[in-house]
Motif scaffolding. Sequence first.
Motif, mmCIF file in Angstrom:
data_model
loop_
_atom_site.group_PDB
_atom_site.id
_atom_site.type_symbol
_atom_site.label_atom_id
_atom_site.label_comp_id
_atom_site.label_asym_id
_atom_site.label_seq_id
_atom_site.Cartn_x
_atom_site.Cartn_y
_atom_site.Cartn_z
ATOM 1 N N HIS A 264 0.858 -1.184 0.000
ATOM 2 C CA HIS A 264 0.000 0.000 0.000
ATOM 3 C C HIS A 264 0.895 1.235 0.000
ATOM 4 O O HIS A 264 1.749 1.395 0.881
ATOM 5 C CB HIS A 264 -0.912 0.004 1.233
ATOM 6 N N PHE A 265 0.687 2.119 -0.965
ATOM 7 C CA PHE A 265 1.498 3.320 -1.117
ATOM 8 C C PHE A 265 0.619 4.547 -0.890
ATOM 9 O O PHE A 265 -0.448 4.676 -1.503
ATOM 10 C CB PHE A 265 2.101 3.394 -2.525
ATOM 11 N N LEU A 267 0.243 8.370 -1.571
ATOM 12 C CA LEU A 267 0.737 9.440 -2.418
ATOM 13 C C LEU A 267 0.341 10.803 -1.845
ATOM 14 O O LEU A 267 -0.398 10.880 -0.848
ATOM 15 C CB LEU A 267 0.185 9.294 -3.841
ATOM 16 N N ALA A 316 8.669 -3.120 -1.994
ATOM 17 C CA ALA A 316 8.037 -1.828 -2.265
ATOM 18 C C ALA A 316 8.663 -1.167 -3.483
ATOM 19 O O ALA A 316 7.945 -0.600 -4.321
ATOM 20 C CB ALA A 316 8.152 -0.918 -1.039
ATOM 21 N N ASP A 317 9.975 -1.239 -3.612
ATOM 22 C CA ASP A 317 10.655 -0.627 -4.750
ATOM 23 C C ASP A 317 10.224 -1.283 -6.063
ATOM 24 O O ASP A 317 9.912 -0.601 -7.052
ATOM 25 C CB ASP A 317 12.166 -0.738 -4.562
ATOM 26 N N TRP A 320 6.393 -0.514 -6.717
ATOM 27 C CA TRP A 320 6.167 0.898 -7.022
ATOM 28 C C TRP A 320 6.585 1.213 -8.460
ATOM 29 O O TRP A 320 5.864 1.917 -9.182
ATOM 30 C CB TRP A 320 6.914 1.772 -6.047
ATOM 31 N N ASN A 321 7.720 0.708 -8.886
ATOM 32 C CA ASN A 321 8.172 0.955 -10.262
ATOM 33 C C ASN A 321 7.185 0.377 -11.272
ATOM 34 O O ASN A 321 6.899 1.002 -12.305
ATOM 35 C CB ASN A 321 9.562 0.353 -10.470
ATOM 36 N N ALA A 323 3.933 -0.170 -10.719
ATOM 37 C CA ALA A 323 2.672 0.556 -10.620
ATOM 38 C C ALA A 323 2.737 1.897 -11.339
ATOM 39 O O ALA A 323 1.788 2.272 -12.054
ATOM 40 C CB ALA A 323 2.306 0.762 -9.148
ATOM 41 N N THR A 324 3.822 2.620 -11.175
ATOM 42 C CA THR A 324 3.928 3.922 -11.838
ATOM 43 C C THR A 324 3.957 3.760 -13.352
ATOM 44 O O THR A 324 3.403 4.587 -14.086
ATOM 45 C CB THR A 324 5.176 4.677 -11.364
ATOM 46 N N VAL A 334 10.072 6.094 -4.064
ATOM 47 C CA VAL A 334 8.991 5.329 -3.443
ATOM 48 C C VAL A 334 8.375 6.148 -2.315
ATOM 49 O O VAL A 334 9.080 6.612 -1.414
ATOM 50 C CB VAL A 334 9.518 3.989 -2.902
ATOM 51 N N ALA A 337 5.183 3.481 2.323
ATOM 52 C CA ALA A 337 4.597 2.212 1.892
ATOM 53 C C ALA A 337 4.459 1.254 3.063
ATOM 54 O O ALA A 337 5.250 1.281 4.012
ATOM 55 C CB ALA A 337 5.460 1.576 0.802
#
Length: 406
Positions: A264-265, A267, A316-317, A320-321, A323-324, A334, A337
């Motif tokens: 879960h991130f 923003l 997470a890294d 995240w990459n 997902a973006t 990141v 998270a």
Amino acid sequence: MSNPKTLHVVGAGLAGLAAATAAARAGTRVCLYESASHAGGRCRSFFDDKLNRLIDNGSHLLLGANRIALSYARATGGIEAMVPAPPRFDFFDLADKSRWTVSPTSLPAGLGEILLALGLPWTGAETSVSDKLGQTRSFSRLWKPLCEAILNTTPEESSARMFSWTMRRALLGGAPALSPWTFPLGLSAALVAPALATLSTFGAEIHFRHRLIGVAPDRLNFDNRSVKLGPNDRVILALPPWAAAAVLPSWIPPLPTRTIVNAHFRLDHAVTLPQGVPFMGLVNGYAHWLFPRGDVLSVTVSAAEGLVDRSGEEIADILWNEATLAIGMPARPVPPARVIKERRATLAHDPATIVSRPGHETPIPGLFLAGDWLRSPWPCTIEAAVSSGLYAAQRALEQKTLSFGL
């Protein structure tokens, strides 16, 4: 004259909540026990201090084909915290950057593939999803992601028979069966809190911090008290398999499990997926599904054995990459998270494990089991948990027509 029948339900996950709700609504006295300080089990929401947000321990969907789970949500009022969406599933390929949409009128598969996915012309008991569909043109774009999402097991291991059964329930039901329901306010708001409120309304007793340590024909032994059972009382153990095995060690066989990882991130702005869709599937990467909720983007990885042993920061890294890239966001560090590793999220849905699952009966008279891991045509899903709880209540109360009433 014997005492009135009481149904004792041990475990307040979805199976236990479903059993207790059905029984209480039918006028049965219910006592519900839970070892934790909260209900919901593996399907709940909680406030995360790091993100300063309410998040779910895992992202979930219901489909219109999940009729028992939707009936449960309607009976408790939880359906008011759920939102139906059009029968549309958007995908993004992390390898070639292509996008496509799956819907009842737009399937990236021909009739021959669909018939194979439905289990036709014949599917052997030992056949895997990869055996059945691995050579089809749409395998990586459709059948593989669906298999991993539904069975939480790789296609090489997964039972083609079970996969085909779920496909028949979804594909043959048309648009209504394929219509997803999402949880914008969280899983607990829809599936847990309304059930607890319903149980309270019908006079059920709810006891938290009660860990079951033993069962006998005349009593339940918890770590903090012993509950004597009347001659007409019935018991449902709505526990995960490892917890049930601890109190019924000779009855529950070893059952291998599979992992789900969720990240879960948070923003600094609200998250919107392309086309404004409520979720998105990803292929050819680690991440499988994206779910936005306000300024939190949640990423789900099913059958995550290849990822779970990495550190939370590394996971997470990676996610995240991916997902973006999927949502078209420029590369950036990141954000805050939370990574949740659920190592025993579901059973492994391979043929050998599926046939090893026990039923709802136990060797102790009046004692029944409930849980998504028990013998059923459904894989370990919300629908399986709720259906199992309802069936266990029907057996315990000897009321074959018992339902949620809606």
